[in-house]
Scaffold this active site. Sequence first.
Site, PDB file in Angstrom:
ATOM      1  N   ASP A 156      -7.450  -0.960 -27.391  1.00 11.33           N
ATOM      2  CA  ASP A 156      -8.143  -1.843 -28.330  1.00 11.33           C
ATOM      3  C   ASP A 156      -7.325  -1.968 -29.600  1.00 11.33           C
ATOM      4  O   ASP A 156      -6.918  -0.966 -30.199  1.00 11.33           O
ATOM      5  CB  ASP A 156      -9.515  -1.273 -28.683  1.00 11.33           C
ATOM      6  N   HIS A 196     -14.713  -6.655 -32.829  1.00  9.66           N
ATOM      7  CA  HIS A 196     -16.023  -6.027 -32.948  1.00  9.66           C
ATOM      8  C   HIS A 196     -15.847  -4.615 -33.501  1.00  9.66           C
ATOM      9  O   HIS A 196     -14.734  -4.086 -33.535  1.00  9.66           O
ATOM     10  CB  HIS A 196     -16.701  -5.955 -31.572  1.00  9.66           C
ATOM     11  N   ASP A 204     -19.309   5.388 -27.160  1.00 15.35           N
ATOM     12  CA  ASP A 204     -18.521   5.313 -28.395  1.00 15.35           C
ATOM     13  C   ASP A 204     -18.521   6.679 -29.083  1.00 15.35           C
ATOM     14  O   ASP A 204     -19.581   7.203 -29.446  1.00 15.35           O
ATOM     15  CB  ASP A 204     -19.107   4.273 -29.349  1.00 15.35           C
ATOM     16  N   GLU A 289     -17.264  -7.960 -25.274  1.00 18.20           N
ATOM     17  CA  GLU A 289     -17.778  -8.705 -24.128  1.00 18.20           C
ATOM     18  C   GLU A 289     -18.390 -10.032 -24.552  1.00 18.20           C
ATOM     19  O   GLU A 289     -18.933 -10.149 -25.659  1.00 18.20           O
ATOM     20  CB  GLU A 289     -18.832  -7.871 -23.390  1.00 18.20           C
ATOM     21  N   LYS A 397     -13.861 -10.259 -20.968  1.00 23.32           N
ATOM     22  CA  LYS A 397     -14.783  -9.396 -20.243  1.00 23.32           C
ATOM     23  C   LYS A 397     -16.218  -9.929 -20.271  1.00 23.32           C
ATOM     24  O   LYS A 397     -16.709 -10.369 -21.315  1.00 23.32           O
ATOM     25  CB  LYS A 397     -14.753  -7.987 -20.839  1.00 23.32           C
ATOM     26  N   HIS A 402     -27.246  -5.142 -15.045  1.00 23.93           N
ATOM     27  CA  HIS A 402     -27.808  -5.054 -13.703  1.00 23.93           C
ATOM     28  C   HIS A 402     -29.271  -4.637 -13.676  1.00 23.93           C
ATOM     29  O   HIS A 402     -29.905  -4.686 -12.613  1.00 23.93           O
ATOM     30  CB  HIS A 402     -26.993  -4.065 -12.870  1.00 23.93           C
ATOM     31  N   THR A 444     -17.404  -5.778 -15.189  1.00 23.53           N
ATOM     32  CA  THR A 444     -17.603  -4.332 -15.202  1.00 23.53           C
ATOM     33  C   THR A 444     -18.540  -3.882 -14.085  1.00 23.53           C
ATOM     34  O   THR A 444     -19.011  -4.674 -13.289  1.00 23.53           O
ATOM     35  CB  THR A 444     -18.197  -3.901 -16.550  1.00 23.53           C
ATOM     36  N   GLU A 485     -13.481  -3.449 -14.017  1.00 29.79           N
ATOM     37  CA  GLU A 485     -13.495  -2.143 -14.672  1.00 29.79           C
ATOM     38  C   GLU A 485     -14.691  -1.351 -14.154  1.00 29.79           C
ATOM     39  O   GLU A 485     -15.661  -1.927 -13.665  1.00 29.79           O
ATOM     40  CB  GLU A 485     -13.649  -2.283 -16.192  1.00 29.79           C
ATOM     41  N   ASN A 486     -14.621  -0.043 -14.287  1.00 23.43           N
ATOM     42  CA  ASN A 486     -15.817   0.776 -14.075  1.00 23.43           C
ATOM     43  C   ASN A 486     -16.596   0.843 -15.378  1.00 23.43           C
ATOM     44  O   ASN A 486     -16.037   0.775 -16.467  1.00 23.43           O
ATOM     45  CB  ASN A 486     -15.451   2.169 -13.578  1.00 23.43           C
ATOM     46  N   LEU A 488     -18.955   3.379 -16.085  1.00 20.95           N
ATOM     47  CA  LEU A 488     -19.231   4.767 -16.438  1.00 20.95           C
ATOM     48  C   LEU A 488     -18.107   5.647 -15.917  1.00 20.95           C
ATOM     49  O   LEU A 488     -17.370   5.247 -15.008  1.00 20.95           O
ATOM     50  CB  LEU A 488     -20.580   5.210 -15.841  1.00 20.95           C
ATOM     51  N   ARG A 521     -12.021   6.138 -18.657  1.00 18.79           N
ATOM     52  CA  ARG A 521     -10.939   5.985 -19.596  1.00 18.79           C
ATOM     53  C   ARG A 521     -10.146   7.267 -19.584  1.00 18.79           C
ATOM     54  O   ARG A 521     -10.583   8.285 -19.030  1.00 18.79           O
ATOM     55  CB  ARG A 521     -11.527   5.585 -20.948  1.00 18.79           C
TER      56      ARG A 521
END
Length: 547
Positions: A156, A196, A204, A289, A397, A402, A444, A485-486, A488, A521
């Site tokens: 980022d 952002h 975070d 996003e 992104k 869901h 994601t 991306e995943n 979690l 990550r």
Amino acid sequence: MTITLVSWNSKLSVPFFGTPVPSTSSLISRLLVPSDSLHSAIEFNRVDISSAKDIVTMKTWAKFKSMPCSQLPLIAALQAAKEVTMVGEDEGPLSGMQEELPREPERVYAGTPYVPIFVMLPLGTVTLQNKLDDPDGLLRDLKTLKSANVDGVMVDCWWGLVESEIPQKYNWSGYRQLFTTVREACLKLQVVMSFHQCGGNVGDDVNIPLPKWILEIGQKNPDIFFTDREDRRNPECLSWGVDKERVLRGRTGLEVYFDYMRSFRQEFDDFFEDETIVEISIGLGPCGELRYPSYPESHGWRYPGIGEFQCYDKYLQKSLKKAAEARGQPEWAKVPQNAGYYNSRPQDTGFFRDGGDWDNYYGRFFLRWYSQVLIDHGDRVFSLTNLAFEGTRISAKISGIHWWYKTASHAAELAAGFNNSCNRDGYAPIANMFKKHNITFNFTCVELRTTTHAADYPEALADPEGLVWQVLNAAWDAGIHVSSENALPCYDRDGYRKVLENAKPHDDPDGHHVAAFTYLRLNPSLLQKDNLQEFERFVKCMHGDKI
């Protein structure tokens, strides 16, 4: 052997006959779970299990008073012991079953298309002082990733660090040090234009606010930020209402974004020329996003709340008023007042409940306007992005919302700006907008399984697998590249297998596969011996190499 499944779900549609069981570790393609919409248990299935033929056959199914529009394939929930009881002389808990179904053989990925793998760097890799955090440790970790045949890393590039003090005075020093270290490790770079704040969301662990001069403007004019029904401002990112408003020290939101991107391209020209930087990802909203900040933890939201509409700032209110007048219905220039609160359930609201206002004339008008603001923002930013980064792959992104996917309204998606209720495909218009600008569609939650979420949060009526299938196919149908991306942390083979299933669909007649995968990550857990070995195996599968 016969078993009976009991559920409260109001979303059951046509059953599948002769459906092969996938494996003993994952025996449900869509788990039907309790819903607030029905208050009595209904015995709806008797399922014969033939271990010899590895087949589940539906004998009977219930007829519900309300059957919205989803088509949810159902396979026997043999591992959901709370949902399944035995019938007949073997009556008792499911865990007492003597028979086991054969495991599905693991798919071989050798010879499949090469999908590059990137790993996201920690959020605080560049510190608030605009310096590289632990350069020696980072280089060591990067070399470990390189030894695992990872292609590159994602980082980022925080607006709040680079243009922090004074408008158009950019400090790229920390990022030049970082990029040089990545180049030394012989890795490639995906760089996120992060317009952002960092902090206040799931995962975070660092706090990097927006530039100080932006926050100062916001103190005098809080309408530059997204605003909820209780007039709470969200300083995560700028409201899309200021895209064309000259309220940021003489510049519009779009001009601020473009100036930042142009400065980045000029500063790091050498990294573009030697192809160290191979992709730019554009931040379009909270968490980078393209969505409204409809479920901020800072305002008390907790999973699986539906969230709230975020269009009460004066600029978006002006846009809504103009749209209502153009529609010939000026009285529609209002945000739904019966849409609940951050932690409401759809059935608790007059707007999102089955048969609610989301599907009347006013509701459809509002949701169309709300989602079009989102699409228009992406459209405008992408036009400038292509000017700033001509010749470079660009991505953006889309978040995987869901929860409440198995309800008619898809309330959480609607609140976030995705007009994806049961009678609409809310992602096709977004994919078409991406195609217009040749943008890679990054999605994601490709590692999540519906069954796991149903077991952990049965009340959420979530369906990450159904959502991923819909979104990926909307993008592929539009003819654009898709990356993923995943959502979690993921260290186990089952999670990686799910990523692979989505990244390289089996027997796809069109040969679709994702263009890249970015792992969330880099952290000490990933680099532990067992986890790293499993990750290396996953990388080989994504590369199409022999294990």
